[in-house]
Write a protein that holds these residues in place. Structure first.
Motif, PDB file in Angstrom:
ATOM      1  N   ALA A 187       0.828  -1.204   0.000  1.00  0.00           N
ATOM      2  CA  ALA A 187       0.000   0.000   0.000  1.00  0.00           C
ATOM      3  C   ALA A 187       0.862   1.253   0.000  1.00  0.00           C
ATOM      4  N   HIS A 188       0.281   2.343  -0.477  1.00  0.00           N
ATOM      5  CA  HIS A 188       0.964   3.639  -0.477  1.00  0.00           C
ATOM      6  C   HIS A 188       1.487   3.950   0.922  1.00  0.00           C
ATOM      7  N   GLY A 189       2.767   4.291   1.013  1.00  0.00           N
ATOM      8  CA  GLY A 189       3.365   4.635   2.292  1.00  0.00           C
ATOM      9  C   GLY A 189       4.096   3.506   2.977  1.00  0.00           C
ATOM     10  N   ASP A 190       3.931   2.264   2.487  1.00  0.00           N
ATOM     11  CA  ASP A 190       4.659   1.142   3.097  1.00  0.00           C
ATOM     12  C   ASP A 190       6.166   1.342   2.917  1.00  0.00           C
ATOM     13  N   CYS A 191       6.927   1.051   3.968  1.00  0.00           N
ATOM     14  CA  CYS A 191       8.382   1.184   3.891  1.00  0.00           C
ATOM     15  C   CYS A 191       8.980  -0.018   3.163  1.00  0.00           C
ATOM     16  N   VAL A 192      10.103   0.221   2.507  1.00  0.00           N
ATOM     17  CA  VAL A 192      10.811  -0.828   1.763  1.00  0.00           C
ATOM     18  C   VAL A 192      12.214  -0.952   2.349  1.00  0.00           C
ATOM     19  N   HIS A 193      12.604  -2.174   2.684  1.00  0.00           N
ATOM     20  CA  HIS A 193      13.837  -2.400   3.417  1.00  0.00           C
ATOM     21  C   HIS A 193      14.766  -3.359   2.684  1.00  0.00           C
ATOM     22  N   ILE A 194      16.055  -3.187   2.966  1.00  0.00           N
ATOM     23  CA  ILE A 194      17.063  -4.220   2.758  1.00  0.00           C
ATOM     24  C   ILE A 194      17.702  -4.426   4.123  1.00  0.00           C
ATOM     25  N   GLY A 195      17.441  -5.568   4.729  1.00  0.00           N
ATOM     26  CA  GLY A 195      17.843  -5.768   6.111  1.00  0.00           C
ATOM     27  C   GLY A 195      17.066  -4.840   7.014  1.00  0.00           C
TER      28      GLY A 195
ATOM     29  N   VAL B 199       9.026  -5.414   1.647  1.00  0.00           N
ATOM     30  CA  VAL B 199       8.045  -4.372   1.984  1.00  0.00           C
ATOM     31  C   VAL B 199       7.632  -4.575   3.424  1.00  0.00           C
ATOM     32  N   GLY B 200       7.786  -3.522   4.256  1.00  0.00           N
ATOM     33  CA  GLY B 200       7.477  -3.623   5.669  1.00  0.00           C
ATOM     34  C   GLY B 200       6.020  -3.336   5.972  1.00  0.00           C
ATOM     35  N   LYS B 201       5.423  -4.218   6.780  1.00  0.00           N
ATOM     36  CA  LYS B 201       4.071  -4.011   7.292  1.00  0.00           C
ATOM     37  C   LYS B 201       4.141  -3.876   8.812  1.00  0.00           C
ATOM     38  N   LEU B 202       3.009  -3.613   9.428  1.00  0.00           N
ATOM     39  CA  LEU B 202       2.953  -3.374  10.868  1.00  0.00           C
ATOM     40  C   LEU B 202       3.919  -2.243  11.210  1.00  0.00           C
ATOM     41  N   ASP B 203       4.982  -2.527  11.975  1.00  0.00           N
ATOM     42  CA  ASP B 203       5.954  -1.491  12.296  1.00  0.00           C
ATOM     43  C   ASP B 203       7.105  -1.456  11.304  1.00  0.00           C
ATOM     44  N   GLY B 204       6.983  -2.207  10.215  1.00  0.00           N
ATOM     45  CA  GLY B 204       8.031  -2.269   9.218  1.00  0.00           C
ATOM     46  C   GLY B 204       9.035  -3.362   9.445  1.00  0.00           C
TER      47      GLY B 204
END
Length: 763
Positions: free
Chosen positions: A688-696, A734-739
């Motif tokens: 969803a719009h605004g979801d954070c994207v992580h590597i590690g 893609v991070g959900k909840l708290d990322g």
């Protein structure tokens, strides 16, 4: 002291003036005539306002039961009171076809009078030979005695009220309304909270208190806290609707918290302070309602929010003098309204004032609307139906408020997926009238657009369309847009944000460009998009082109023609080979009066091609697959065109002229930090719009848009990501909840996901 009044195109505004006042009429955007008629015992009450022409707007007024008709009736009553025959009404004609933006006409007032100011509205010529859409006129009244406090005037009634009631500051009153009746709650002076309670009258008569219930309402609404104007109905503890919101000119209210209580004030060191709860207990006792230490209420005009730490905070209300909420009773009700007494914090701007209640009969009809202000000092503009609403409303009741217009989200008996496949495989039709259109006219028109847009407008040929970005000095995107060149000095700017016109006028003023007019033509041209592989064949049979214009089958990509519907005597229309679906497609532009005929022609001709209607839900699937950007998602004024994935609109090498943001964009292009990429998620969950994207643990990007692609059978997303990780094949999460506690694995991909060479729209 200066009071300002807005005169919408085609309307009349009545202004009361007194001896010593000065009246000023302003042609805000230029080339807009005005008509001034003075009603006074002394015909010379307003100096130099002698009539010299027919009062064309006054002569055409027709009284009626709807809002416009009621307002017209009040004006006609004024004329009759002053013994003026409507058909003989005369006026002083002001301004004209060449008046500059901001032209002013001032008048000295010698005696009390009512001044009627009208803004004649002539339909805009669609062909572009003289595209001068009507625009609003501004009236300023400079009061002779600025030290004398003026009582705020209530807005004109929406119809003939059944009754009116003033609720004095720091008090509350109870009242009864019947099923279907309308309750208008007005903030008289602005920034004044008003708690609202409602009980089912029949249940109350049987000894049961079935009133507005916060938990039930927010559960049914599917939101943590319901807010009036954004959710349609409010329920009691039996899940039965008590009221529905019809109109809201503010759009920002409380979270359905308690009305202020004695405990609240006592805990802050103000024991015995008057409060809404005690006021409600007193006024509702006559209906047998038991007293409570705190009332959960619909807190109108009360401004609360959650801060970054999810704490509930409050500040001054957003409401202005005359703002209101209009509710409809779903059943017979006992109601109570307050004028909140809070004077120890900003809740009422530190000064409690009055609330006014009007009730209208159930036979009245009011449009459902939310108010929008383009600037803090602007009048609210209510949500409108488009000119195609008479057709789309027969196909669906699923509408959403989209930038000031009601647009369908999906259609009954179709649905988003069926509408999507119709566009991908056959042909679909969509109402896109919410796009904002501005005529940019005059000898300085090209210079203004060359200065404000990233594209090289000097290279734009007549009959051509160009897609561009419009940026701030720091390189952020104000809006994306398309521009049509209709002549040497005639351009049509089409964007998504109603603020675009203000931005263009501001830049014209900054640049000292005085020979350019920016006229809003949004309500003079409504449009549908006909998109899909069969769109050319469908439209070739209904669009006629005159000599000198290309035939529809020959119309090139990002070109337009001016033709007729059905033949040389058909209604005029403009057709552009543009769209927002990633398919071969066209947009058709007509005057609103011709919208129904256009829809019917396309709908009937499309039956043999499998034509389907297309709503916003299906459009979202199409545009994300096609890598097409949207305001507030892929770009905003903090995002540059390169980061938004539309860097191709910034030809820094070939466009040598300076433009707003050029220096910043040159620097940003040389030192990029983020870029727009695609993500293909491993599973079926949707980003969803605004979801954070992580590597590690490190966040490297953010999702701007996400859908589940019907064509690919996978969840896909557009993502703004650090340039170090743009390589296709890069694995991210893609991070959900708290990322961190929930991650959705995904792979970076090139965009667009669908038809990367854009061969289909070019076909």
């Amino acid at each position: 002291m200066v009071e300002r009044f807005r005169v919408a195109p085609g309307s009349v505004t009545a202004v009361t003036v007194a001896g010593g006042d000065r009246l000023v009429v302003v042609d805000r955007h230029g080339r807009q005539p005005a008509e001034l008629t003075v009603l006074a015992a002394d015909p010379r009450a307003v100096v130099d306002a002698r009539p010299d022409a027919a009062a064309t707007v006054l002569r055409r007024l027709v009284a009626g039961p709807d809002e416009n008709g009621y307002a017209a009736g009040r004006i006609l009553t004024m004329l009759a009171t002053h013994q003026i025959d409507q058909h003989d009404a005369a006026a002083l004609r002001l301004f004209g076809d060449s008046s500059p933006a901001g032209a002013r006409a001032g008048f000295t007032v010698d005696d009390d009078a009512v001044v009627l100011i009208a803004a004649p509205a002539v339909p805009m010529c669609l062909s572009g030979t003289d595209p001068n859409p009507p625009s609003e006129v501004l009236v300023e009244v400079h009061r002779a005695d600025p030290s004398r406090p003026a009582d705020p005037e209530l807005p004109e009634p929406l119809a003939e009220p059944l009754w009116d009631m003033r609720i004095d500051a720091a008090t509350a009153s109870s009242y009864q309304v019947r099923a279907g009746q309308f309750v208008q709650i007005i903030d008289v002076a602005g920034r004044q909270c008003s708690d609202f309670l409602a009980f089912d009258a029949d249940a109350l008569g049987d000894g049961a208190e079935c009133g507005l219930d916060a938990t039930t309402t927010r559960t049914i609404a599917g939101a943590a806290y319901p807010r009036p104007g954004l959710f349609g109905r409010f329920y009691d503890n039996r899940a039965r609707p008590l009221v529905e919101v019809v109109r809201d000119t503010v759009g920002r209210h409380d979270t359905f918290a308690l009305a202020c209580t004695a405990k609240y004030y006592a805990d802050l060191g103000y024991p015995g302070h008057v409060n809404c709860t005690d006021n409600f207990n007193a006024t509702l006792s006559r209906f047998g309602v038991a007293a409570r230490p705190g009332w959960p209420a619909l807190n109108l005009f009360y401004n609360t929010a959650f801060d970054a730490h999810h704490q509930l905070i409050s500040d001054e209300p957003w409401s202005r003098a005359g703002d209101y909420v209009l509710l409809r009773a779903c059943t017979d009700l006992v109601c109570a309204s307050s004028a909140c007494p809070d004077d120890i914090d900003p809740a009422n701007g530190w000064t409690p004032t009055d609330i006014h209640v009007r009730v209208y009969d159930s036979t009245r009809r009011f449009s459902v609307a939310v108010g929008h202000r383009l600037t803090p000092d602007a009048e609210p503009v209510l949500t409108k139906p488009t000119a195609f609403a008479s057709r789309t409303e027969t196909l669906t009741k699923q509408f959403t408020e989209y930038r000031g217009y009601w647009l369908p989200t999906a259609f009954d008996n179709f649905g988003a997926h069926q509408e999507y496949w119709a566009c991908r495989e056959r042909v679909a039709v969509m109402d896109l009238s919410a796009l904002r259109k501005f005529e940019v006219l005059g000898p300085d028109a090209e210079t203004l657009l060359q200065t404000t847009l990233t594209r090289d407008i000097r290279r734009l040929a007549r009959g051509q369309v160009v897609y561009s970005a419009m940026c701030t000095e720091t390189g952020g995107v104000v809006d994306d847009c398309t521009v049509l060149r209709l002549g040497d000095n005639n351009f049509r700017f089409i964007g998504g944000d109603p603020y675009d016109g203000i931005w263009l006028r501001t830049q014209a003023e900054k640049s000292g460009l005085h020979q350019v007019w920016i006229k809003d033509s949004t309500d003079q041209m409504h449009n549908i998009a006909v998109q899909g592989p069969a769109s050319r064949d469908l439209l070739a049979g209904v669009v006629w082109s005159p000599p000198g214009q290309p035939a529809l089958r020959d119309l090139g990509w990002f070109r337009f023609l001016i033709g007729r519907l059905g033949g040389p005597d058909g209604l005029p229309l403009l057709v552009s080979r543009t769209g927002y679906s990633g398919e071969l497609g066209y947009e058709l532009w007509v005057h609103p009066d011709d919208a129904g005929a256009l829809w019917d022609t396309v709908w009937n001709a499309g039956e043999s091609y499998g034509l389907a209607p297309l709503g916003l839900d299906a459009l979202e699937l199409l545009r994300v697959e096609s890598g097409l950007v949207a305001a507030g998602h892929e770009f905003d004024d903090q995002t540059d065109p390169f980061e938004a994935g539309i860097g191709f609109t910034v030809p820094l090498k070939t466009k040598t002229d300076d433009f707003v943001g050029r220096a910043a964009l040159t620097e940003r292009k040389a030192h990029p930090q983020r870029a727009l990429v695609g993500l293909r998620l491993d599973g079926n969950e949707v980003a969803a719009h605004g979801d954070c994207v992580h590597i590690g643990r490190a966040q490297v990007g953010v999702v701007t848009s996400g859908v589940r692609s019907p064509l690919l059978g996978a969840s896909i997303a557009l993502c703004r990501i650090a340039v170090q990780h743009v390589e296709p094949g890069t694995r991210v999460e893609v991070g959900k909840l708290d990322g961190h506690r929930k991650r959705l694995p995904a792979t970076v991909t090139a965009i667009p996901f669908y038809d990367p060479e854009k061969s289909r729209p070019r076909a």
